[in-house]
Design a protein around this motif. Structure first.
Motif, mmCIF file in Angstrom:
data_model
loop_
_atom_site.group_PDB
_atom_site.id
_atom_site.type_symbol
_atom_site.label_atom_id
_atom_site.label_comp_id
_atom_site.label_asym_id
_atom_site.label_seq_id
_atom_site.Cartn_x
_atom_site.Cartn_y
_atom_site.Cartn_z
ATOM 1 N N PHE A 150 -5.827 -6.007 6.792
ATOM 2 C CA PHE A 150 -5.353 -5.968 7.995
ATOM 3 C C PHE A 150 -4.777 -4.543 8.402
ATOM 4 O O PHE A 150 -4.888 -4.189 9.500
ATOM 5 N N LEU A 151 -4.259 -3.774 7.562
ATOM 6 C CA LEU A 151 -3.707 -2.645 7.749
ATOM 7 C C LEU A 151 -4.825 -1.630 8.331
ATOM 8 O O LEU A 151 -4.603 -0.934 9.356
ATOM 9 N N ASN A 152 -5.974 -1.632 7.614
ATOM 10 C CA ASN A 152 -7.169 -0.854 7.906
ATOM 11 C C ASN A 152 -7.745 -1.117 9.316
ATOM 12 O O ASN A 152 -8.149 -0.472 10.220
ATOM 13 N N ASP A 200 0.910 8.482 17.623
ATOM 14 C CA ASP A 200 2.248 8.298 16.702
ATOM 15 C C ASP A 200 2.096 7.172 15.841
ATOM 16 O O ASP A 200 2.495 7.214 14.568
ATOM 17 N N MET A 201 1.523 5.863 16.546
ATOM 18 C CA MET A 201 1.282 4.805 15.748
ATOM 19 C C MET A 201 0.271 5.203 14.641
ATOM 20 O O MET A 201 0.307 4.512 13.372
ATOM 21 N N THR A 202 -0.862 6.103 15.042
ATOM 22 C CA THR A 202 -1.869 6.193 13.925
ATOM 23 C C THR A 202 -1.278 7.167 12.839
ATOM 24 O O THR A 202 -1.407 6.981 11.529
ATOM 25 N N LEU A 203 -0.228 7.882 13.079
ATOM 26 C CA LEU A 203 0.332 8.805 12.218
ATOM 27 C C LEU A 203 1.128 7.706 11.058
ATOM 28 O O LEU A 203 1.021 8.107 9.826
ATOM 29 N N ALA A 204 1.778 6.936 11.724
ATOM 30 C CA ALA A 204 2.645 6.088 10.771
ATOM 31 C C ALA A 204 1.807 5.053 9.827
ATOM 32 O O ALA A 204 1.962 4.872 8.690
ATOM 33 N N LEU A 205 0.749 4.616 10.576
ATOM 34 C CA LEU A 205 -0.302 3.969 9.884
ATOM 35 C C LEU A 205 -1.099 4.538 8.848
ATOM 36 O O LEU A 205 -1.188 3.892 7.703
ATOM 37 N N VAL A 206 -1.517 5.642 8.871
ATOM 38 C CA VAL A 206 -2.174 6.592 8.047
ATOM 39 C C VAL A 206 -0.965 6.853 6.990
ATOM 40 O O VAL A 206 -1.635 6.760 5.827
ATOM 41 N N GLY A 207 0.168 7.223 7.168
ATOM 42 C CA GLY A 207 1.134 7.311 6.047
ATOM 43 C C GLY A 207 1.265 5.879 5.075
ATOM 44 O O GLY A 207 1.216 5.990 3.973
ATOM 45 N N LEU A 208 1.356 4.936 5.832
ATOM 46 C CA LEU A 208 1.355 3.479 4.850
ATOM 47 C C LEU A 208 0.106 3.312 4.342
ATOM 48 O O LEU A 208 0.257 2.832 3.042
#
Length: 269
Positions: A76-78, A120-128
């Motif tokens: 689901f993160l992906n 910005d949201m993508t940056l955080a999600l990529v880090g996660l």
């Protein structure tokens, strides 16, 4: 194993390119920003293709109670990551001034806001995303740089150092020559036509900056520095701030599970 090495190298290049996109002033400004953004879109499709088996297998078992919680969370993160990245690319097309100027929406302040927020949201999600797969990344790197006897593989380390040196030299060369190219590009784009309109509709959006040093509405791009090396270090540090605590939280959860199984062995299975 070679496929895993390919994934690691490919994902590393994607990560570097992505963080450079977080600052639209890097290298030669909008031309690089927009073209590299499209390249990232193609790279995402390749990334999915390299993990095609996992995607298909997990999709079939997503509602299976035996599917590990970590795998379901990663799935689901992906999906969230794919949606946010698609939003970045699509909104970027609608505010394009270089690649798709004919599709640009005039006075698209709302689109710019969506583009910035989704980035910005993508940056955080990529880090996660990296944090969730950090143990796998470390295992692959350990096998790549360490022999079965526990000795470091100097050849593998030397090849990585050489590759990074070539990449750094390429970025430095591109950065030093970009200002000249960007200046020529801006002059050509700003030449007035006979009807008084600017060439290629460069100013369809609000006049808040030029193509090489564009200033987005509300803030000066996604970051303050335009030096590519500083940009990479800055955003990799942000990812580290996400990866490190996430990794240790995961390890703590795993330790608690192992302790629980030792205390209550009848619950195992």
């Amino acid at each position: 194993m070679k496929k895993n090495y390919t994934k690691i190298v490919f994902d590393l290049l994607m990560a570097i390119t992505f963080v450079l996109l977080m600052n639209p002033r890097v290298l030669n400004g909008l031309p690089f920003h927009e073209i590299a953004g499209l390249v990232i879109g193609a790279a995402i499709l390749i990334h999915i293709g390299l993990n095609y088996r996992w995607v298909v297998t997990t999709t079939k078992k997503i509602f299976d109670s035996n599917l590990p919680k970590k795998t379901r969370f990663s799935f689901f993160l992906n999906i969230l990551l794919l949606i946010s990245m698609a939003t970045v690319i699509i909104s970027g097309i609608f505010i394009s001034r270089v690649v798709f100027p004919g599709l640009a929406i005039q006075e698209g302040h709302a689109i710019r806001g969506i583009h910035s927020l989704s980035a910005d949201m993508t940056l955080a999600l990529v880090g996660l995303h990296i944090a969730v797969h950090w143990q796998w990344i470390m295992n692959i790197c350990r096998k790549a740089f360490q022999s079965k006897e526990g000795k470091l593989r100097r050849g593998a380390i030397a090849s990585v150092v050489l590759a990074l040196a070539v990449l750094a030299g390429g970025i430095q060369w591109f950065s030093s020559s970009a200002s000249i190219n960007a200046g020529d590009f801006n002059k050509k784009q700003m030449l007035p036509k006979g009807d008084g309109q600017f060439a290629n509709n460069v100013h369809q959006g609000p006049p808040d900056g030029d193509l090489g040093e564009v200033k987005f509405h509300g803030r000066d791009g996604h970051g303050g520095k335009s030096n590519p090396f500083l940009v990479v270090l800055n955003y990799f540090a942000i990812w580290a701030a996400i990866i490190i605590p996430t990794y240790y939280v995961e390890q703590r959860i795993l330790r608690n599970k192992r302790k629980s199984r030792l205390v209550h062995p009848q619950n195992v299975g």
